[in-house]
Design an enzyme around this catalytic site. Structure first.
Site, mmCIF file in Angstrom:
data_model
loop_
_atom_site.group_PDB
_atom_site.id
_atom_site.type_symbol
_atom_site.label_atom_id
_atom_site.label_comp_id
_atom_site.label_asym_id
_atom_site.label_seq_id
_atom_site.Cartn_x
_atom_site.Cartn_y
_atom_site.Cartn_z
ATOM 1 N N SER A 407 -59.171 23.934 -10.037
ATOM 2 C CA SER A 407 -60.285 23.238 -9.380
ATOM 3 C C SER A 407 -61.568 23.354 -10.175
ATOM 4 C CB SER A 407 -60.539 23.862 -7.992
ATOM 5 O OG SER A 407 -59.386 23.847 -7.238
ATOM 6 N N HIS A 428 -55.752 17.725 -10.703
ATOM 7 C CA HIS A 428 -56.387 18.470 -9.627
ATOM 8 C C HIS A 428 -56.063 17.817 -8.295
ATOM 9 C CE1 HIS A 428 -60.303 19.673 -7.345
ATOM 10 N NE2 HIS A 428 -59.344 20.542 -7.105
ATOM 11 N N GLU A 440 -57.675 14.137 -9.058
ATOM 12 C CA GLU A 440 -58.587 14.110 -10.213
ATOM 13 C C GLU A 440 -57.757 14.381 -11.464
ATOM 14 O OE1 GLU A 440 -61.651 16.977 -9.163
ATOM 15 O OE2 GLU A 440 -63.136 15.394 -9.011
ATOM 16 N N ASN A 478 -65.948 18.665 -6.772
ATOM 17 C CA ASN A 478 -66.440 20.006 -6.440
ATOM 18 C C ASN A 478 -67.800 20.289 -7.063
ATOM 19 O OD1 ASN A 478 -64.309 20.571 -4.807
ATOM 20 N ND2 ASN A 478 -63.141 21.693 -6.348
#
Ligand code: T1G
Length: 700
Positions: A407, A428, A440, A478
């Protein structure tokens, strides 16, 4: 390319054929062509007419690319009404997916025959619209009010068999659609069948109370959305008014939806999702690597979910863990997930068993030797990941794609642990990995083009929506979430409560307020990450002293029954309790913060504009290929309301000058560190340009 619509007479039956790849959308040329065909049939010796399509599907709807442009005659309602008015039987021959205006063309036909594999639907609501060519008036007359409401407010397609059962399709054939449609037309002629015009049916009777109740349900299910409510109004009109009057209600409702910012947002998302799959500068003919066998390392929550994705797509999966106990727990999680799917009717017992059997557990790296792709999904420790990739470099065959599900960690540093960095990429997934649509795809500096292209195509095979990200801390989602979370926690310590913050954001459209998201993810995740950093690197203590205090009290979030909220162990109902308030007030006092009332608009602007400001940096740095990719990330990975078009589209809706003004206000109030305006935002606001305009020529 020739005209997209042709007309022939085959054994006395007029045949209107539409050939407008990729999905036979009802462009202006197609609408004109169909109308010409109907007019020709009206005057020739044909005894009946069949409307059919070439390619993979019957008409899949109006041409969305034409929306927002000046409408050109003939409008679709005119075409559909002309079909229905013809004085000889018209048969629609449906294969693939007859959707939206495409299904309305079929509903305007007098009879409908479909392949068993075909589906029909009215998905306009997913674009913030409603069926605008008679669908809201014909569907209830054929299938009844309840079925019509369900079909149009869900937007979900239904199989031909269900459509037949509902009275929306007359015949279903296994194959040979063209021949069957001609034979059906001939049969209708031979038996002197009438031109069955749905518009001549009386209003579909219904208990008037159904509409108010349906609207109440929609206010919960589709909170704040216009189109679903308008659909109910149209169906209510169809239960009360003759077709012409009901059609006026439909037209007015359609135009209102078409003009709404919500529809603009949803139409933007439709194309953004498809644009995200395209890689700038990559030759479309880039050869792809074959992926049939997949290894997954780590059978925790993420690894188990990731393994399921590939098994569900029909691939052989080896799930590797360090020991049998950990492996057993992972396989048990998978069994539970599939059992849940069977219970929810997503799949049969047999399908679940056959799919589960594609996943083989192992503790031996040798089993990965002939894997075409390996996805590492262990916990977030860079050293551990590097050790694993070193091992994979030794074990895996040449040409295997080595992916990390990290992540946050630097994909380039993971790739550097191998002798084949070109084969390394980030994939991801988002938790729960077997459910969340977003993927991702993190492109390392050395990632080979064919590895990237293979993973983008693989994403579609496992029913994910891929977005390419460059390498930075937190990639796209994120990285932006950190700013959103910081502002949520600052609002909390400055005077808001978890409830006022979550209510503000959920009323605005977020699927779940940030405080509930923190509790769901676990307050200990951030706590552990911070404990691994020296104090001076932990950031602004005001943004984390509250969750850290709760963690140290054992209140880790939903998984421990209490975090920012307390949770009922059975129902998961949550409430804000006195102990949580005491922690908030104590921490504020210890930091000398005088708590104050914070209104919903400040909460929303601080959280959403912090997303936008960071998104502008991400685009300018080239971490995201285009602003709309960020919209896809946030809508499909973080519960951002699709009808607002994603954070970057929303920025243009507000206007970059207004966004820039608010960001400067927040900088003046809260400091440069958190609120320095992104250079691109400052520039475009100063030039009076939109982000969409810049995105069309980023060199400008
Ligand atoms: N108009 C224009 N282009 C469309 C299109 C459409 N309706 N549907 C798909 N495309 C393009 C898409 O952008 C992509 O282009 C390519 O076709 C393949 O699509 C009056 C007003 C049909 C189930 O909402 O649901 O009718 O990226 O990648 O996964 O009441 O496309 O290749 O350049 O999605 O196989 C209602 C929308 C319109 C259906 C096929 N209809 N489309 O899925 O392929 S509003 C819809 C879909 C309406 C009337 C109202 C899917 C699909 P490119 P794809 P797919």
């Amino acid at each position: 390319m020739g005209a997209p619509v042709s007309y022939d007479v085959v054994d006395g039956i007029g045949v209107i054929s539409i050939d407008n790849p990729p999905v036979n959308a009802l462009s202006h040329a197609v609408r004109s062509g169909i109308l010409d065909g109907i007019r020709t049939a009206a005057d020739d010796a044909s005894a009946a007419v069949v409307i059919r399509c070439e390619g993979r599907t019957f008409i899949a709807g109006a041409d969305i690319t034409e929306f927002g442009k000046p409408p050109k005659d003939p409008w679709l309602p005119e075409v559909v009404d002309a079909i229905e008015a013809l004085d000889k039987p018209v048969v629609a021959a449906i294969h693939g997916t007859a959707l939206g205006g495409g299904f309305e063309v079929a509903l305007g036909s007098h009879y409908r025959i479909a392949l068993k594999s075909a589906k029909v639907g009215l998905p306009e609501v997913k674009l913030g619209l409603l069926p605008g060519a008679g669908g809201t008036q014909r569907t209830p007359r054929l299938a009844g009010v309840q079925a019509a409401l369900d079909l149009m407010t869900s937007g979900a397609p239904i199989p031909a068999s269900s459509a037949e059962a509902a009275g929306l399709v007359d015949r279903v054939v296994d194959d040979g659609l063209d021949a069957a449609a001609l034979a059906y037309a001939r049969e209708l002629v031979d038996e002197g069948a009438a031109c069955r015009r749905t518009s001549e049916l009386p209003p579909s009777s219904a208990d008037p109370s159904i509409f108010a109740e349906y609207k109440r349900q929609l206010e919960r299910r589709a909170h704040g959305q216009l189109a679903p409510q308008k659909i109910v109004d149209c169906v209510e009109a169809a239960s009360r008014l003759p077709f012409p009057e009901g059609s006026i209600v439909e037209r007015e409702a359609f135009m209102a939806c078409m003009a709404s910012p919500q529809s603009a947002g949803l139409r933007h998302m439709f194309f953004a999702e498809r644009e995200a799959a395209k890689i700038n500068g990559l030759d479309k003919s880039t050869p792809l690597r074959e992926v049939a066998k997949v290894g997954v390392i780590g059978a925790g929550t993420m690894g188990s979910g990731i393994a399921m994705n590939f098994a569900n797509a029909g691939m052989q999966v080896y799930l590797l863990e360090v020991n049998d106990d950990a492996l057993g727990r992972g396989l048990e999680t998978i069994a539970k997930n599939y059992a849940g799917g069977v219970k929810r009717g997503k799949m049969s017992e047999e399908q679940a068993l056959a799919t589960r059997e594609r996943i083989t557990g192992t503790t031996d790296y040798a089993d990965l030797a002939d894997a075409d792709l390996v996805v590492e999904a262990v916990f977030e420790d860079l050293g551990l990941k590097q050790d694993i990739f070193e091992r994979l470099d030794e074990v895996c065959k040449p040409g295997a794609i080595l992916a990390t599900n990290t992540s946050y960690q630097d994909v380039n540093k993971i790739a550097a642990a191998t002798s084949r960095p070109a084969d390394v990429i980030g994939l991801h997934f988002f938790s729960p990995a077997h459910i969340m649509k977003l993927l991702e795809v993190v492109r390392g500096d050395a990632t080979a083009d064919d590895v990237l292209a293979t993973c983008m195509k693989l994403a579609k095979a496992i029913r994910k929506i891929p977005v390419v990200s460059g390498v930075c801390y937190g990639f796209i989602g994120n990285r932006m979430l950190q700013h959103y979370g910081r502002e949520a926690n600052l609002c909390l310590i400055e005077g808001a409560t978890p409830e006022t913050i979550d209510t503000a954001m959920q009323q605005w459209g977020m699927a779940m307020g940030p405080m509930r998201v923190f509790d769901l993810a676990g307050l200990d995740v951030g706590y552990k990450a911070r404990q691994g950093l020296p104090p001076e690197e932990r950031g602004d203590p005001r943004a984390f002293v509250i969750p850290d205090a709760l963690v140290e009290m054992g209140r880790l979030g939903q998984k421990t029954g209490a975090g920012l909220y307390t949770y009922d162990p059975d129902t998961r109902d949550y409430r804000f309790d006195a102990e949580s308030l005491e922690v908030i007030e104590t921490q504020a006092k210890e930091l000398g913060i005088e708590r104050r009332e914070i209104d919903a608009s400040e909460i929303v602007d601080r959280l959403i504009f912090s997303l936008i400001n960071e998104g502008m940096r991400i685009v300018e740095e080239g971490i995201a290929q285009r602003p709309s990719d960020i919209d896809v990330v946030y809508v499909y990975g973080y519960g951002f309301p699709a009808w607002r078009g994603g954070p970057m589209f929303y920025a243009d809706t507000v206007g970059l000058d207004e966004v820039y003004k608010r960001v400067c206000e927040f900088r003046d109030r809260f400091g440069e560190e958190n609120w320095a305006p992104a250079p691109l935002l400052e520039r475009l606001a100063g030039e009076g340009r939109s982000l969409a305009e810049w995105a069309s020529d980023p060199s400008s």
